[in-house]
Design a protein around this motif. Sequence first.
Motif, PDB file in Angstrom:
ATOM      1  N   THR A  80     -37.033 -20.667  31.751  1.00  0.00           N
ATOM      2  CA  THR A  80     -36.919 -19.474  31.632  1.00  0.00           C
ATOM      3  C   THR A  80     -36.206 -17.887  32.755  1.00  0.00           C
ATOM      4  O   THR A  80     -35.814 -17.148  32.025  1.00  0.00           O
ATOM      5  CB  THR A  80     -38.465 -19.719  32.370  1.00  0.00           C
ATOM      6  N   TRP A  81     -35.054 -18.581  33.268  1.00  0.00           N
ATOM      7  CA  TRP A  81     -34.662 -17.756  33.688  1.00  0.00           C
ATOM      8  C   TRP A  81     -33.237 -17.713  33.115  1.00  0.00           C
ATOM      9  O   TRP A  81     -32.570 -18.821  32.387  1.00  0.00           O
ATOM     10  CB  TRP A  81     -34.094 -18.368  35.569  1.00  0.00           C
ATOM     11  N   VAL A  82     -32.603 -16.965  33.275  1.00  0.00           N
ATOM     12  CA  VAL A  82     -31.354 -16.620  32.288  1.00  0.00           C
ATOM     13  C   VAL A  82     -30.179 -17.139  32.350  1.00  0.00           C
ATOM     14  O   VAL A  82     -29.293 -17.947  31.991  1.00  0.00           O
ATOM     15  CB  VAL A  82     -31.162 -14.600  32.442  1.00  0.00           C
ATOM     16  N   GLY A  83     -30.157 -17.454  33.310  1.00  0.00           N
ATOM     17  CA  GLY A  83     -28.550 -18.302  34.225  1.00  0.00           C
ATOM     18  C   GLY A  83     -29.149 -19.875  34.259  1.00  0.00           C
ATOM     19  O   GLY A  83     -27.925 -20.010  33.036  1.00  0.00           O
ATOM     20  N   ASP A  84     -30.242 -20.171  34.193  1.00  0.00           N
ATOM     21  CA  ASP A  84     -30.551 -21.420  33.754  1.00  0.00           C
ATOM     22  C   ASP A  84     -30.338 -21.987  32.285  1.00  0.00           C
ATOM     23  O   ASP A  84     -30.008 -23.112  31.933  1.00  0.00           O
ATOM     24  CB  ASP A  84     -32.172 -21.797  34.238  1.00  0.00           C
ATOM     25  N   ALA A  85     -31.374 -20.541  31.916  1.00  0.00           N
ATOM     26  CA  ALA A  85     -31.086 -20.729  29.515  1.00  0.00           C
ATOM     27  C   ALA A  85     -29.587 -21.022  29.481  1.00  0.00           C
ATOM     28  O   ALA A  85     -29.277 -21.643  28.743  1.00  0.00           O
ATOM     29  CB  ALA A  85     -31.403 -19.275  28.966  1.00  0.00           C
ATOM     30  N   ARG A 125     -38.619 -17.625  26.279  1.00  0.00           N
ATOM     31  CA  ARG A 125     -39.170 -16.175  26.697  1.00  0.00           C
ATOM     32  C   ARG A 125     -38.461 -15.401  26.303  1.00  0.00           C
ATOM     33  O   ARG A 125     -36.879 -15.480  25.495  1.00  0.00           O
ATOM     34  CB  ARG A 125     -38.616 -15.745  27.905  1.00  0.00           C
ATOM     35  N   ARG A 126     -38.891 -14.488  25.343  1.00  0.00           N
ATOM     36  CA  ARG A 126     -38.940 -13.410  24.330  1.00  0.00           C
ATOM     37  C   ARG A 126     -37.539 -12.176  24.709  1.00  0.00           C
ATOM     38  O   ARG A 126     -36.029 -12.321  24.417  1.00  0.00           O
ATOM     39  CB  ARG A 126     -40.325 -12.326  24.019  1.00  0.00           C
ATOM     40  N   SER A 127     -37.090 -12.636  26.410  1.00  0.00           N
ATOM     41  CA  SER A 127     -36.234 -11.608  27.459  1.00  0.00           C
ATOM     42  C   SER A 127     -34.753 -12.749  27.282  1.00  0.00           C
ATOM     43  O   SER A 127     -34.147 -11.817  27.423  1.00  0.00           O
ATOM     44  CB  SER A 127     -36.637 -11.091  28.549  1.00  0.00           C
ATOM     45  N   ASN A 128     -35.215 -13.531  27.122  1.00  0.00           N
ATOM     46  CA  ASN A 128     -34.211 -14.744  26.886  1.00  0.00           C
ATOM     47  C   ASN A 128     -33.307 -14.938  25.019  1.00  0.00           C
ATOM     48  O   ASN A 128     -32.498 -14.986  25.211  1.00  0.00           O
ATOM     49  CB  ASN A 128     -34.529 -16.074  27.501  1.00  0.00           C
ATOM     50  N   PRO A 145     -32.379 -12.489  23.576  1.00  0.00           N
ATOM     51  CA  PRO A 145     -31.121 -12.468  22.383  1.00  0.00           C
ATOM     52  C   PRO A 145     -29.583 -12.863  23.228  1.00  0.00           C
ATOM     53  O   PRO A 145     -28.441 -13.274  22.582  1.00  0.00           O
ATOM     54  CB  PRO A 145     -30.741 -11.178  23.034  1.00  0.00           C
ATOM     55  N   LEU A 146     -30.067 -14.062  23.600  1.00  0.00           N
ATOM     56  CA  LEU A 146     -28.799 -15.003  24.454  1.00  0.00           C
ATOM     57  C   LEU A 146     -29.031 -16.235  23.680  1.00  0.00           C
ATOM     58  O   LEU A 146     -27.528 -16.555  23.574  1.00  0.00           O
ATOM     59  CB  LEU A 146     -29.074 -15.720  25.509  1.00  0.00           C
ATOM     60  N   LEU A 147     -30.091 -16.046  23.262  1.00  0.00           N
ATOM     61  CA  LEU A 147     -29.370 -17.605  21.931  1.00  0.00           C
ATOM     62  C   LEU A 147     -29.882 -17.525  20.691  1.00  0.00           C
ATOM     63  O   LEU A 147     -28.719 -18.077  19.279  1.00  0.00           O
ATOM     64  CB  LEU A 147     -30.943 -17.820  21.970  1.00  0.00           C
ATOM     65  N   ASP A 148     -29.793 -16.216  20.145  1.00  0.00           N
ATOM     66  CA  ASP A 148     -29.655 -15.531  18.521  1.00  0.00           C
ATOM     67  C   ASP A 148     -28.280 -15.965  17.850  1.00  0.00           C
ATOM     68  O   ASP A 148     -28.716 -16.205  16.382  1.00  0.00           O
ATOM     69  CB  ASP A 148     -29.555 -13.996  18.455  1.00  0.00           C
ATOM     70  N   ALA A 149     -27.892 -16.023  18.730  1.00  0.00           N
ATOM     71  CA  ALA A 149     -26.282 -16.194  17.894  1.00  0.00           C
ATOM     72  C   ALA A 149     -26.004 -18.113  18.011  1.00  0.00           C
ATOM     73  O   ALA A 149     -24.882 -18.260  17.822  1.00  0.00           O
ATOM     74  CB  ALA A 149     -24.662 -15.712  18.295  1.00  0.00           C
ATOM     75  N   CYS A 150     -26.836 -18.645  18.710  1.00  0.00           N
ATOM     76  CA  CYS A 150     -26.013 -19.957  19.055  1.00  0.00           C
ATOM     77  C   CYS A 150     -26.020 -20.602  17.441  1.00  0.00           C
ATOM     78  O   CYS A 150     -26.996 -20.832  17.043  1.00  0.00           O
ATOM     79  CB  CYS A 150     -27.364 -20.434  19.704  1.00  0.00           C
ATOM     80  N   PRO A 151     -24.805 -21.480  17.266  1.00  0.00           N
ATOM     81  CA  PRO A 151     -24.661 -21.864  16.095  1.00  0.00           C
ATOM     82  C   PRO A 151     -25.287 -23.584  16.396  1.00  0.00           C
ATOM     83  O   PRO A 151     -25.451 -23.825  15.103  1.00  0.00           O
ATOM     84  CB  PRO A 151     -22.720 -22.352  16.205  1.00  0.00           C
ATOM     85  N   TRP A 152     -25.703 -24.039  17.843  1.00  0.00           N
ATOM     86  CA  TRP A 152     -26.249 -25.118  17.579  1.00  0.00           C
ATOM     87  C   TRP A 152     -27.788 -25.158  17.182  1.00  0.00           C
ATOM     88  O   TRP A 152     -28.681 -26.748  17.586  1.00  0.00           O
ATOM     89  CB  TRP A 152     -26.427 -26.636  19.152  1.00  0.00           C
ATOM     90  N   ILE A 153     -28.417 -24.444  17.050  1.00  0.00           N
ATOM     91  CA  ILE A 153     -30.039 -24.528  16.682  1.00  0.00           C
ATOM     92  C   ILE A 153     -30.616 -23.724  15.435  1.00  0.00           C
ATOM     93  O   ILE A 153     -29.513 -22.869  14.917  1.00  0.00           O
ATOM     94  CB  ILE A 153     -30.720 -23.965  17.966  1.00  0.00           C
ATOM     95  N   GLY A 205     -33.963 -22.534  15.191  1.00  0.00           N
ATOM     96  CA  GLY A 205     -34.123 -21.101  15.208  1.00  0.00           C
ATOM     97  C   GLY A 205     -34.917 -21.331  16.088  1.00  0.00           C
ATOM     98  O   GLY A 205     -34.188 -21.862  17.259  1.00  0.00           O
ATOM     99  N   ILE A 206     -35.507 -19.968  16.444  1.00  0.00           N
ATOM    100  CA  ILE A 206     -35.785 -19.397  18.091  1.00  0.00           C
ATOM    101  C   ILE A 206     -37.756 -18.952  17.992  1.00  0.00           C
ATOM    102  O   ILE A 206     -37.410 -18.632  17.162  1.00  0.00           O
ATOM    103  CB  ILE A 206     -34.983 -18.846  18.695  1.00  0.00           C
ATOM    104  N   LEU A 207     -38.592 -19.765  18.929  1.00  0.00           N
ATOM    105  CA  LEU A 207     -39.439 -19.563  19.282  1.00  0.00           C
ATOM    106  C   LEU A 207     -39.582 -18.407  20.318  1.00  0.00           C
ATOM    107  O   LEU A 207     -39.332 -19.078  21.339  1.00  0.00           O
ATOM    108  CB  LEU A 207     -40.812 -20.702  19.009  1.00  0.00           C
ATOM    109  N   SER A 208     -40.393 -17.469  20.706  1.00  0.00           N
ATOM    110  CA  SER A 208     -40.357 -17.089  22.179  1.00  0.00           C
ATOM    111  C   SER A 208     -41.656 -16.510  22.478  1.00  0.00           C
ATOM    112  O   SER A 208     -42.956 -16.088  21.135  1.00  0.00           O
ATOM    113  CB  SER A 208     -39.772 -15.098  22.180  1.00  0.00           C
TER     114      SER A 208
END
Length: 66
Positions: free
Chosen positions: A19-24, A48-51, A53-61, A63-66
Motif C-alpha cells: 500500500t505504501w508508495v515506496g514499498d510498491a 491503491r488508487r493513489s499508487n 500512476p506508478l504501475l500505469d506504464a509497467c511493462p510486466w503487468i 492490468g491494474i485493479l484499484s
Amino acid sequence: MNRISQYRQANRLLVIMPTWVGDAVMATPTLRALRNLYRTAHITALTRRSNRPLLDACPWIDGILS
C-alpha cells in the motif's frame, strides 16, 4: 508432474501490491520476475488508487485493479 511445474501452468495471476508508495516501487522487480516465470499468463496488479500512476506504464503487468 512436480510441484513447481504445476504452478507454472497458471494462466492468470493477481498480485496484491503493497500500500505504501515506496514499498510498491520496491516490489516492481517482483513483477518482472513473475513475468519471466509466467510469460504467457495474464498478470493483474491490485493496488491503491493513489499508487495506480506508478504501475500505469509497467511493462510486466497486463492490468491494474484499484
